[in-house]
Write a protein that holds these residues in place. Structure first.
Motif, short mmCIF file in Angstrom:
data_model
loop_
_atom_site.label_atom_id
_atom_site.label_comp_id
_atom_site.label_asym_id
_atom_site.label_seq_id
_atom_site.Cartn_x
_atom_site.Cartn_y
_atom_site.Cartn_z
N ARG A 53 2.52 124.02 30.97
CA ARG A 53 2.16 124.91 29.86
C ARG A 53 1.77 124.13 28.61
O ARG A 53 0.91 124.56 27.85
CB ARG A 53 3.30 125.88 29.57
N ALA A 54 2.36 122.98 28.39
CA ALA A 54 2.06 122.19 27.20
C ALA A 54 0.72 121.46 27.31
O ALA A 54 0.05 121.24 26.30
CB ALA A 54 3.18 121.18 26.95
N SER A 55 0.34 121.10 28.51
CA SER A 55 -0.85 120.26 28.69
C SER A 55 -2.09 121.02 29.13
O SER A 55 -2.94 120.46 29.80
CB SER A 55 -0.53 119.15 29.69
N LYS A 56 -2.20 122.25 28.75
CA LYS A 56 -3.37 123.10 29.06
C LYS A 56 -3.54 123.36 30.55
O LYS A 56 -4.62 123.68 31.01
CB LYS A 56 -4.65 122.50 28.47
N GLY A 58 -1.55 125.60 32.02
CA GLY A 58 -0.68 126.76 32.08
C GLY A 58 -0.98 127.69 33.24
O GLY A 58 -0.09 128.39 33.72
N ARG A 83 -2.65 130.35 20.78
CA ARG A 83 -2.03 129.53 21.81
C ARG A 83 -1.36 128.27 21.27
O ARG A 83 -0.35 127.81 21.81
CB ARG A 83 -3.10 129.15 22.84
N LYS A 86 2.44 128.04 20.66
CA LYS A 86 3.17 128.18 21.92
C LYS A 86 3.08 126.89 22.73
O LYS A 86 4.05 126.49 23.39
CB LYS A 86 2.64 129.36 22.74
N ARG A 87 1.94 126.22 22.69
CA ARG A 87 1.81 124.92 23.37
C ARG A 87 2.70 123.88 22.70
O ARG A 87 3.34 123.07 23.37
CB ARG A 87 0.35 124.44 23.36
N ALA A 90 6.06 124.43 23.80
CA ALA A 90 6.22 123.96 25.18
C ALA A 90 6.44 122.45 25.22
O ALA A 90 7.20 121.95 26.05
CB ALA A 90 5.01 124.36 26.02
N TRP A 91 5.78 121.70 24.33
CA TRP A 91 6.03 120.25 24.24
C TRP A 91 7.48 119.99 23.85
O TRP A 91 8.14 119.09 24.40
CB TRP A 91 5.08 119.56 23.25
#
Length: 150
Positions: A53-56, A58, A83, A86-87, A90-91
């Motif tokens: 989810r963090a690294s595109k 998702g 987005r 939220k990213r 996620a990191w």
């Protein structure tokens, strides 16, 4: 929820807030499962899912996909939200679950459970209230980041 006084990252790409909140609820359930059971593979799974989810990536996140299924199952529709915050969150989730997994692996399970408790609280806040800790953390650390000015 107002973001006054916050400096959230923005990328002008939207995602469904309802899906994000269902995903947070799934994180909450899995984290609670780890706290109760002590099974190391639960935070290890969360490491992978947060990374996606963090690294595109998702679209490959199992929790994100399940969140989307739940949105459709309950007929919730779409509530667009940017987005980038939220990213960023996620990191942070990736770092926390990575630390939980590593600490458990080296025998510091007490500290890993404390971090899991913190993750549980923030997952609850996101799921129940749409409270994104990412904006708050980003606002605090932005002055420490290199500027992109020319």
């Amino acid at each position: 929820m107002s973001n006054r006084g916050l400096d959230c990252p923005v990328d002008f790409v939207t995602m469904n807030e309802y899906q994000v909140r269902w995903t947070a609820l799934l994180v909450l359930v899995l984290t609670a499962g780890y706290i109760v059971s002590g099974y190391w593979f639960i935070p290890a799974f969360l490491v992978v899912d947060f990374f996606l989810r963090a690294s595109k990536l998702g679209k490959y996140s199992l929790l994100g996909q399940l969140g989307g299924v739940l949105v459709k199952a309950f007929g919730m529709g779409n509530k667009p939200v940017d987005r980038a915050p939220k990213r960023f969150a996620a990191w942070i989730g990736l770092l926390v679950t990575g630390a939980i997994t590593m600490l458990y692996g080296v025998g510091a399970s007490s500290i890993s459970y404390i971090l899991a408790d913190i993750l549980l609280i923030f997952a609850f806040l996101e799921a129940a209230f749409g409270f994104c800790a990412g904006c708050r953390v980003y606002t605090l650390i932005k002055p420490l980041l290199p500027s992109k000015s020319l």
